[in-house]
Design a protein around this motif. Structure first.
Motif, PDB file in Angstrom:
ATOM      1  N   HIS A 224       0.833  -1.208   0.000  1.00 38.19           N
ATOM      2  CA  HIS A 224       0.000   0.000   0.000  1.00 38.19           C
ATOM      3  C   HIS A 224       0.868   1.258   0.000  1.00 38.19           C
ATOM      4  CE1 HIS A 224      -4.043  -1.731   0.470  1.00 38.19           C
ATOM      5  NE2 HIS A 224      -3.479  -2.666   1.239  1.00 38.19           N
ATOM      6  N   ALA A 225       1.927   1.228   0.811  1.00 36.57           N
ATOM      7  CA  ALA A 225       2.813   2.394   0.898  1.00 36.57           C
ATOM      8  C   ALA A 225       3.504   2.666  -0.436  1.00 36.57           C
ATOM      9  CB  ALA A 225       3.848   2.176   1.995  1.00 36.57           C
ATOM     10  N   GLN A 226       3.834   1.595  -1.155  1.00 36.99           N
ATOM     11  CA  GLN A 226       4.530   1.753  -2.434  1.00 36.99           C
ATOM     12  C   GLN A 226       3.698   2.539  -3.448  1.00 36.99           C
ATOM     13  OE1 GLN A 226       7.869   0.647  -3.068  1.00 36.99           O
ATOM     14  NE2 GLN A 226       7.461   2.149  -4.687  1.00 36.99           N
ATOM     15  N   LYS A 227       2.386   2.342  -3.411  1.00 36.42           N
ATOM     16  CA  LYS A 227       1.496   3.080  -4.324  1.00 36.42           C
ATOM     17  C   LYS A 227       1.609   4.593  -4.071  1.00 36.42           C
ATOM     18  CE  LYS A 227      -1.884  -0.693  -4.572  1.00 36.42           C
ATOM     19  NZ  LYS A 227      -3.265  -1.118  -4.187  1.00 36.42           N
ATOM     20  N   GLU A 228       1.668   4.956  -2.798  1.00 36.04           N
ATOM     21  CA  GLU A 228       1.789   6.376  -2.464  1.00 36.04           C
ATOM     22  C   GLU A 228       3.167   6.907  -2.863  1.00 36.04           C
ATOM     23  OE1 GLU A 228      -0.617   9.542  -0.813  1.00 36.04           O
ATOM     24  OE2 GLU A 228      -0.999   7.493  -1.475  1.00 36.04           O
ATOM     25  N   LEU A 229       4.198   6.117  -2.640  1.00 37.50           N
ATOM     26  CA  LEU A 229       5.543   6.516  -3.037  1.00 37.50           C
ATOM     27  C   LEU A 229       5.647   6.680  -4.550  1.00 37.50           C
ATOM     28  CD1 LEU A 229       7.679   4.252  -0.666  1.00 37.50           C
ATOM     29  CD2 LEU A 229       7.544   6.735  -0.597  1.00 37.50           C
ATOM     30  N   ASP A 230       4.975   5.799  -5.284  1.00 35.70           N
ATOM     31  CA  ASP A 230       4.990   5.886  -6.749  1.00 35.70           C
ATOM     32  C   ASP A 230       4.403   7.221  -7.223  1.00 35.70           C
ATOM     33  OD1 ASP A 230       6.125   3.402  -6.950  1.00 35.70           O
ATOM     34  OD2 ASP A 230       4.247   2.351  -7.383  1.00 35.70           O
ATOM     35  N   TYR A 231       3.329   7.647  -6.556  1.00 37.62           N
ATOM     36  CA  TYR A 231       2.707   8.913  -6.929  1.00 37.62           C
ATOM     37  C   TYR A 231       3.684  10.076  -6.716  1.00 37.62           C
ATOM     38  CZ  TYR A 231      -0.122  13.131  -6.572  1.00 37.62           C
ATOM     39  OH  TYR A 231      -0.606  14.408  -6.727  1.00 37.62           O
ATOM     40  N   TYR A 232       4.334  10.130  -5.543  1.00 38.15           N
ATOM     41  CA  TYR A 232       5.249  11.238  -5.256  1.00 38.15           C
ATOM     42  C   TYR A 232       6.553  11.115  -6.047  1.00 38.15           C
ATOM     43  CZ  TYR A 232       1.951  12.677  -1.697  1.00 38.15           C
ATOM     44  OH  TYR A 232       0.814  13.094  -1.061  1.00 38.15           O
TER      45      TYR A 232
ATOM     46  N   PRO B 212      10.885  13.324  -9.624  1.00 39.18           N
ATOM     47  CA  PRO B 212      11.585  12.257 -10.351  1.00 39.18           C
ATOM     48  C   PRO B 212      13.080  12.169 -10.055  1.00 39.18           C
ATOM     49  CG  PRO B 212      11.007  14.072 -11.817  1.00 39.18           C
ATOM     50  CD  PRO B 212      10.305  14.325 -10.532  1.00 39.18           C
ATOM     51  N   ASN B 213      13.663  13.200  -9.478  1.00 43.99           N
ATOM     52  CA  ASN B 213      15.107  13.195  -9.231  1.00 43.99           C
ATOM     53  C   ASN B 213      15.487  12.729  -7.825  1.00 43.99           C
ATOM     54  OD1 ASN B 213      15.585  14.332 -11.809  1.00 43.99           O
ATOM     55  ND2 ASN B 213      15.159  16.381 -11.003  1.00 43.99           N
ATOM     56  N   LEU B 214      14.501  12.366  -7.008  1.00 41.28           N
ATOM     57  CA  LEU B 214      14.809  12.087  -5.602  1.00 41.28           C
ATOM     58  C   LEU B 214      14.767  10.605  -5.215  1.00 41.28           C
ATOM     59  CD1 LEU B 214      13.142  15.106  -3.753  1.00 41.28           C
ATOM     60  CD2 LEU B 214      15.539  14.749  -4.340  1.00 41.28           C
ATOM     61  N   ASN B 215      14.195   9.749  -6.014  1.00 39.37           N
ATOM     62  CA  ASN B 215      14.212   8.308  -5.764  1.00 39.37           C
ATOM     63  C   ASN B 215      13.632   7.937  -4.395  1.00 39.37           C
ATOM     64  OD1 ASN B 215      14.693   5.588  -6.290  1.00 39.37           O
ATOM     65  ND2 ASN B 215      16.760   5.654  -5.423  1.00 39.37           N
ATOM     66  N   LEU B 216      12.335   8.059  -4.265  1.00 40.42           N
ATOM     67  CA  LEU B 216      11.646   7.681  -3.034  1.00 40.42           C
ATOM     68  C   LEU B 216      11.498   6.160  -2.990  1.00 40.42           C
ATOM     69  CD1 LEU B 216      10.998  10.716  -3.444  1.00 40.42           C
ATOM     70  CD2 LEU B 216       8.726  10.267  -2.552  1.00 40.42           C
ATOM     71  N   THR B 217      11.942   5.558  -1.895  1.00 36.35           N
ATOM     72  CA  THR B 217      11.941   4.091  -1.790  1.00 36.35           C
ATOM     73  C   THR B 217      11.456   3.655  -0.419  1.00 36.35           C
ATOM     74  OG1 THR B 217      14.242   4.080  -1.017  1.00 36.35           O
ATOM     75  CG2 THR B 217      13.890   3.859  -3.398  1.00 36.35           C
ATOM     76  N   LEU B 218      11.293   2.316  -0.281  1.00 43.10           N
ATOM     77  CA  LEU B 218      11.005   1.742   1.044  1.00 43.10           C
ATOM     78  C   LEU B 218      11.873   0.512   1.268  1.00 43.10           C
ATOM     79  CD1 LEU B 218       9.115  -1.014   0.727  1.00 43.10           C
ATOM     80  CD2 LEU B 218       7.296   0.637   0.370  1.00 43.10           C
TER      81      LEU B 218
END
Length: 611
Positions: A377-385, A390-396
């Protein structure tokens, strides 16, 4: 008397930069300087024989100024700036300022055509008189005279010509209250206040002039401030961020054996105070302090940014002292000066919460998520942000060395043994991703590193905003609110002299927290020798509710990581286009969220936040 005209190449460079809307910094002969941050219908001028470096700093707070030696005739520079300005504005304001070195003078003397710009005169008078609050007997004298320059110099512009070109000339003789007339010694603390008030007063006065005399739409006087940040400020900000980041204050003040000591504490039937161990401190606080005070903040020309960076420097200095005092009572006392003592209204709200909800709420939902399900579920939110940044690479990451769920910069960390109520999933994601990660990402877009590293005391607003997100998406629980209140109770107990076991028992017996929750609340409060920081989370929520009820803009709070006392400064920097407008959390688009936000605008009690 002036005798040398400014070189033609300066004029050409000036016109080219202004017409292309580029910032301009030109060195003039004899240590003079021409600075134009952006095209504006005014300029401040200081002509000197021997420059007063402190007086020069007063003018450097403005977005448009000239510092020039008396031997240089700058009338052609003034005329060139006026002509370029006239392409956009239909009038121009020239403000010449000079120091009044008369002994014991405390009077600002304004020379101007009073009837032509009464609003500007009023703003100058009211602004300078504000200094009365910190220095007695300051006054302002207004003279309706044609002599609007130092008496030993010629006028920069013929007054008859100024009427034909739509130029208004003001002269301001400024008392040098900020230094000792005999020894030239600077009263540093007073000077900071003096140049801040001077800077604001000039901008407000110019705004009144523009509002009445021009057709351009400046919506706020702060839009007249500087947009571009100079190299000294960028360097100071970067060095400060490096020291702050390398200190890892919370990591070095949090026990490494809290889980093991919980088992020992339980085995000893809660009668023996735990023995906490901490990470070794791989830095020398004294050397870090030396670095801290080698940062050239006294050269920062922007009063607002200087104030922000000085506040952060003071916070870092106190945190370094706390690392030196870790494990002693001094740790707590320095911490109290940093995080403050508990305010009566915060303690009162904490007790009201625990009275309204005297027991833990039992979870009725049977559906639970493990680490993988929550991560999905968290990944879906990270994908949106990620699409927004696009230059910051949000991950979990799912791992075994973190407690529960936490954020590290752009990374969401999830404990591999976590099991949580499915109904809390959305609230936790909005807390961690749409608040902590989002404000970090917005801060990363800004020119100041402190916007993502965090201003002094930024935790208070950050946590208040994160808890508010839980409410807005319908996921704030009784247990969450009780936890925030319990932390305040524990901090209050500690500062009133209770030891670890007494505070643990207070939470357990009087306020019905479980053994484990009572232990972890107490551990956080007594770590390092006593840390009052945990009380700020509820305080942040209280401040936030007041702010929204008064009509404060929620959007501003996502610009980066700062505290409630910085909001006006952030709004100023946004007005000046120093900062970029933030990306907002997408949950704000939900109809249910907007409805809850409207309730907050009307004002509700904290106990009513429970969904």
């Amino acid at each position: 008397m002036t005798n040398t005209k400014a070189p033609i190449d300066i004029i050409e460079n000036l016109c080219s930069s202004i017409s292309n809307n580029k910032p301009l910094n030109i060195n003039l002969p004899e240590n003079g300087l021409l600075h134009i941050d952006k095209l504006l219908p005014f300029i401040c001028v200081y002509r000197f024989k021997k420059p007063d470096v402190y007086f020069s700093r007063l003018l450097k707070t403005q977005a448009s100024y000239i510092l020039a030696h008396e031997s240089l005739d700058i009338s052609n520079i003034i005329d060139a700036i006026r002509k370029e300005s006239s392409k956009k504005f239909n009038t121009f304001l020239l403000i010449e300022c000079w120091p009044d070195n008369e002994s014991n003078s405390s009077k600002f003397k304004i020379s101007c055509p009073v009837d032509k710009a009464p609003g500007t005169v009023k703003s100058l008078t009211e602004g300078f008189n504000e200094l009365n609050d910190i220095y007695p007997n300051v006054s302002t004298e207004v003279s309706n005279t044609t002599i609007r320059h130092p008496k030993h110099l010629n006028s920069l512009i013929n007054l008859e010509d100024s009427k034909k070109t739509g130029t208004l000339v003001f002269g301001i003789s400024v008392p040098t209250l900020y230094k000792n007339d005999e020894t030239e010694e600077l009263y540093s603390l007073f000077f900071r206040e003096f140049y801040t008030i001077f800077s604001e007063t000039i901008k407000k006065a110019v705004f009144e002039f523009i509002r009445i005399q021009t057709s351009d739409d400046f919506k706020h006087y702060l839009m007249l401030g500087k947009t571009h940040i100079d190299d000294v400020t960028i360097q100071s900000d970067a060095e400060l961020a490096e020291i702050s980041s390398g200190m890892s204050f919370l990591l070095r003040t949090t026990p490494v054996n809290s889980t093991e000591e919980w088992e020992v504490f339980k085995k000893n039937k809660f009668k023996k105070t735990p023995s906490f161990k901490y990470r070794l401190i791989a830095l020398d606080p004294e050397l870090e302090k030396r670095k801290l005070y080698n940062i050239p903040m006294d050269k920062i020309e922007d009063p607002t940014i200087a104030f922000i960076l000085r506040g952060k420097r003071l916070e870092i200095e106190k945190q370094l002292t706390m690392l030196e005092e870790r494990g002693t009572k001094n740790f707590r006392f320095v911490g109290e000066s940093l995080y403050g003592v508990i305010k009566k209204n915060v303690l009162k709200e904490a007790k009201k919460i625990l009275k309204a909800f005297p027991k833990r709420e039992e979870i009725k939902s049977k559906e639970r998520y493990n680490c993988s399900e929550f991560a999905a579920h968290a990944q879906k939110e990270l994908d949106y942000y990620n699409s927004k940044f696009p230059n910051l690479n949000l991950t979990l990451e799912v791992r075994n060395d973190v407690a529960g769920i936490m954020v590290s910069k752009t990374k969401l960390l999830i404990n591999d043994q976590i099991s949580l109520d499915a109904n809390r999933c959305d609230a936790l994601i909005q807390h961690e991703v749409a608040t902590h990660i989002l404000t970090y990402c917005n801060g990363k877009r800004q020119p100041l590193k402190q916007m993502y590293e965090g201003f002094e005391g930024y935790d208070q607003l950050q946590e208040g905003l994160a808890v508010l997100a839980e409410y807005l998406v319908g996921g704030l629980t009784v247990n969450r609110l009780r936890l925030l209140a319990g932390r305040v109770i524990a901090v209050n107990s500690m500062v009133n002299g209770a030891d670890f076991i007494e505070t643990f028992k207070l939470l357990k017996k009087k306020y019905n927290f479980s053994d484990r929750i009572s232990y972890y609340i107490t551990m956080r409060v007594y770590r390092g020798g006593g840390l009052t920081k945990d009380a700020v989370y509820l305080a942040g929520l209280i401040d936030l509710l007041k702010y929204l009820k008064k009509g404060g803009k929620l959007e501003t709070l996502y610009t980066g990581k700062f505290n409630t006392n910085h909001i006006e400064l952030i709004e100023e920097l946004l007005h000046r286009n120093v900062l970029k407008s933030p990306e907002l959390p997408r949950f704000l688009e939900r109809k249910s969220v907007q409805e809850r936000l409207q309730k907050l605008r009307k004002g509700i009690a904290i106990s009513e936040l429970v969904n």
